[in-house]
Design an enzyme around this catalytic site. Sequence first.
Site, PDB file in Angstrom:
ATOM      1  N   SER A  64       0.813  -1.212   0.000  1.00 56.92           N
ATOM      2  CA  SER A  64       0.000   0.000   0.000  1.00 56.92           C
ATOM      3  C   SER A  64       0.842   1.256   0.000  1.00 56.92           C
ATOM      4  CB  SER A  64      -0.927   0.018   1.218  1.00 56.92           C
ATOM      5  OG  SER A  64      -1.705   1.191   1.235  1.00 56.92           O
ATOM      6  N   ASP A  65       0.418   2.216  -0.821  1.00 56.24           N
ATOM      7  CA  ASP A  65       0.973   3.559  -0.764  1.00 56.24           C
ATOM      8  C   ASP A  65       0.550   4.193   0.564  1.00 56.24           C
ATOM      9  OD1 ASP A  65       2.022   6.101  -1.701  1.00 56.24           O
ATOM     10  OD2 ASP A  65      -0.059   6.682  -2.033  1.00 56.24           O
ATOM     11  N   LYS A  66       1.288   5.213   1.014  1.00 57.27           N
ATOM     12  CA  LYS A  66       0.951   5.874   2.288  1.00 57.27           C
ATOM     13  C   LYS A  66       0.101   7.119   2.064  1.00 57.27           C
ATOM     14  CE  LYS A  66       3.802   8.690   4.282  1.00 57.27           C
ATOM     15  NZ  LYS A  66       2.956   9.919   4.378  1.00 57.27           N
TER      16      LYS A  66
ATOM     17  N   ASP B  10      -2.821   6.229  -5.001  1.00 53.37           N
ATOM     18  CA  ASP B  10      -3.622   7.369  -5.427  1.00 53.37           C
ATOM     19  C   ASP B  10      -2.922   8.250  -6.454  1.00 53.37           C
ATOM     20  OD1 ASP B  10      -1.722   8.364  -3.563  1.00 53.37           O
ATOM     21  OD2 ASP B  10      -2.949  10.148  -3.263  1.00 53.37           O
TER      22      ASP B  10
END
Length: 813
Positions: free
Chosen positions: A330-332, A573
């Site tokens: 996952s991106d932060k 995102d």
Amino acid sequence: MAKFFGKMKEKVTVIYHVNISKKSQKDSNFLLDKNKMKKELGLKQKEVNKLIAENGYNEIETKKISGFLKFIRWFVSPIALMLLAAAILSLFIDKIFDFYFILFLMLLNFSIGFWQEKKADNAIEKLSQKLAVKVKIFRDGKWRLVESRLIVLGDVIELGSGDIVPADVEILESKNLSINEAALTGESLPKEKNQGEKCFSGSFVVLGWARCRVVATGKNTYFGKILISIDQTVRRSLLEKDILNISKWLSFLSLAAVAILSVVFYFKQKPLGEIITLDLGLIIAGIPISLPTVMTIIISFGVLDLAKKKTIVRRLSALEDIANVNLLLSDKTGTLTKNEIVVEKIITYGQFSSEQALRWAYFTTQENDRNPINLAVRRKISELKLEKEFKILDFIPFDSVRKRSTAEVLADGQELRIRAGASQVIEPFCVLDEKTKQKFQQDIAYSAQKGYRTVALAIKNHTAGEKKMSLVGLLLFSDSLDKGTKSTLDFIKKSGIKIKMLSGDNQAIVGRIASQLGIEGEVKNREMIEGSLANLPTEDFEKTGAFAEIFPADKYDLVQLAQQRYLVAVTGDGINDLPALKAANVGIAVKNAVDALKSAADLVLVGSGISIIRDAIIESRKIFTRLYTYSIYRMSESFRIIIAILFLGIFYGIYPLTPIQLILLALLNDIPIISLAFNRVKIATKPAHIDAKKRFKESAMFGLVGTLNSFLLVILARNLWHLDWSFIQTLFFLKLTVSGHLLIYVVHTKKHWWRFLPSREVIWATAATQIVASLFAFFGLFMQPISLGWIIFIWLWALVWMQILDFLKRPQK
């Protein structure tokens, strides 16, 4: 791909749709000396037309496949060709009903898949249209608003607060310019930009103003090339591949039986028409005509359910893949966090309180200020409902040169001078004793270690001059966690899925966020790892919970590395997440994702946060269980029918079912199967796994037992009761229909069938089709009629064999 990514040296990207705030357009009327623009700096329309002809529009064209081409691709697939062959064979022997019925099933299968894909594409197209707006450009000696797609190389544009950078640009002049590059690099805090520096498409202006020259557009931008290079991947889910393998295996078994029976009946000198009829029957029985249709329908109901929970499914088979995923990367920024700066903590000195520090910090902000630090202060004041009454006597806003803001206010009956800014700027204005100075330095070091952005605050009576101010405190700022993120990650971990965080942000920030979210393992930045992350030792990868300060190419390499051992899902995102998201088994774009990422994702979350992933996991595991149950049922049924027909044909020299009975059998068997989309299933607590060997053993066992009871019924009917073949065919048809539906009750649970019944929809559907089959047999529709007594006998026969099957599967208690 690897060579291309190897050349990357900056965390930059491109997005080709822009959003210009109305406020920025108004503000541009008074910023700097813009009306003195020289005409020669801007392009003329003739030059623009020429550049568009040479380089294309400022957009990345996505390859759209026409409906006709989609149909052709499906039409030449193995299953479609086999169905077409069966239809043509039916027409050849004047079985007109069979011909049209098979064509109907073929077109139904294609139409459902086409409709779902079209619906998803339309949703994404609407999202894209919302982002395609206008940019302020200097052309033909004057400023004008132009669609972002019409920007060309060399255009001079204006950007103000809130504007998204529409192309790669070089800054010609600017004032107090601050750019948020979270969509490019994953860094949550904005950066200052000055003349001569570059801004890349996808970033946006937080504060200030700039006049820029466009240096790259559309596909010629740095990340535009990446978009093109990675857009060629075509993915199929594991279950989709598995279903295709089942179809091929059953088709091979059916064709082998056809070949054997054709040879047998040829030497028995059967008429050619009769041989073709037998061959057609076996092909229809063996080829899983409705298997792709049923699979698509079951998934489609899951898609509709998720749509109600604000999730767009762009690739239907992605719902199957999520059931198998065992690693989430996952991106932060913007995914696990809101990409919204908040006041995390307030440290005060002397007799000052946190409320005082916050109020006085508020006095140094302005109502329409877009600075994220000042916005965070104003939100905190509103949240705590603190007193905000004061009168401004004088105000100097923060800028990139002074690095502080100064306010002279009348509050609480006294005139105050307040300064807020960088700690190293505010400290010289303050009088500090040694103890306070030491604590101040320790607090600054602590904040840096934890990755906080800090603002120091000082105050004194206005009449006492500028020096010798009192240090009030430090305000610590950070990116805020999205509500529900922690509980969602806890659920994901309990579901047997490992989690690792990938971020371009600095190590301290990433480490703190990982700790807050309970992500276990070491936190490593890019400098701690030598060479390509694609060659990272497995042991190092496993013990690392979060990767910080990494580039888009690194994220891509990590996905490639992880896929050697895991089925990988990636959430993100920004454009910097695109390479990794596209390479993953399942790509998930969150609500605030950029347009290009949404277009490439398998799932698009249109609700806030990542909590919807919980629903996707649950729904996908339901779908997987339902389809896995159906695959066992389908293999067992086909195996039973093919083997029974093959050996009965060899031993008796006749076919136990007419072609029309086979068509009816296929129809009545598959209508209730659609109800499996609503079937009651036990949700797995860990990633699903296709145990092909175990499933084959179960299917073979069910199929062989079904073949045995079919043989026994025909032997009794023909040799003991001496019934004629047309009567036996009706008995055999009814037995296959009733026992086939009862098999659903057995295979859908590991317990005894009566301990975990199917859903009400399945019970009603199977009961209804069994009654219809019984009515066909009783009234002799398309077959010789049989009495009610024989119908009751067949039902009892099927129920007895159902208990035998239930015992043989070794049910759990």
